[in-house]
Design an enzyme around this catalytic site. Sequence first.
Site, PDB file in Angstrom:
ATOM      1  CE  LYS A  54      -3.859  -2.476   1.997  1.00 43.56           C
ATOM      2  NZ  LYS A  54      -4.655  -2.908   3.133  1.00 43.56           N
ATOM      3  CD  GLN A  98      -3.842  -4.679   6.119  1.00 37.37           C
ATOM      4  OE1 GLN A  98      -3.887  -3.610   5.507  1.00 37.37           O
ATOM      5  NE2 GLN A  98      -4.159  -5.819   5.560  1.00 37.37           N
ATOM      6  CG  ASP A 121     -10.072  -0.385   4.225  1.00 39.65           C
ATOM      7  OD1 ASP A 121      -9.633  -0.855   3.166  1.00 39.65           O
ATOM      8  OD2 ASP A 121      -9.484  -0.457   5.320  1.00 39.65           O
TER       9      ASP A 121
END
Length: 294
Positions: A54, A98, A121
């Site tokens: 990422k 995460q 997200d």
Amino acid sequence: MKGRVISGKEISASVRQKIAKDAREFEQATGVKPGLAVVIVGEDPASCVYVRNKEKGCAEVGFYSERHQLQAHASTEELLAKIEELKANEKIHGILVQLPLPRQIDEKAVVSAIPPEMDVDGFHPENVGRLLLGEARFLPCTPAGIMKMLEYAHISVAGKECVVVGRSNIVGKPLAMLLLQANATVTICHSQTKNLPDVTRRADILIAAVGKAHFITADMVKEGAVVIDVGINRLANGKLAGDVDFDAVAPKTSAITPVPGGVGVMTITMLLENTLKAAQCQIERKNPDRTSFY
Ligand code: GUN
């Protein structure tokens, strides 16, 4: 029939070029670089690899990024405090924590603490609700990446039988919703589905999001189907394998995605797209007099 391989790498390269160009123009107009903060708790090796990718993705398209590492035994309160700190950071437009998180952490509280407009997200309950209503602000990255791959590969889903194997909140459920919104007939399968091969063999487009290496075998796939493999499983020999037994299944398909180089790289590309969008929306909101910066 030998399936053509849909390369997530190639599609990503083209999408990332466009993101980089849009980010440059945005920065020229506003003086602001899109910024992403990634928070990781503990040192799960797979999560560390994803987080590193990422960060690399951000660098590739000219974004600012920060990684915040918390110890494996961190508490919910510590993580919530970190989110508060990032919310106040002018350089940050998107916040990503995460997953999965260690057991002691209240994942729901954490996901809900990220402001919906910074939730790149697409996991915040408000964003999930918007997705269900067809009014999404941020699409969850993996389902969005799959839809983008189908679009680039000129595979229309309208009227098709789509079978999604897996019902996670991150992939299976939101993907089913996006396919439905694109006018597919959608079936979601899971661990209690009876006669799974009978169901998967109905699929014109079969999506495997199970998390078990080589779970989808050739007998589960209709001749000429499109097969999308979401799995990233580490084998005992250290190699990566998808949820699909690629070598056996590919000859039956009209198109198939590989692992690695398929859905995984698209997921990160869609995260970059969401981060740019988050920056654009936040800057526009702070400067309501300007009609548009881009
Ligand atoms: N873990 C596995 N996939 C994802 C993802 O898309 N986002 C986050 N935050 N964690 C993940």
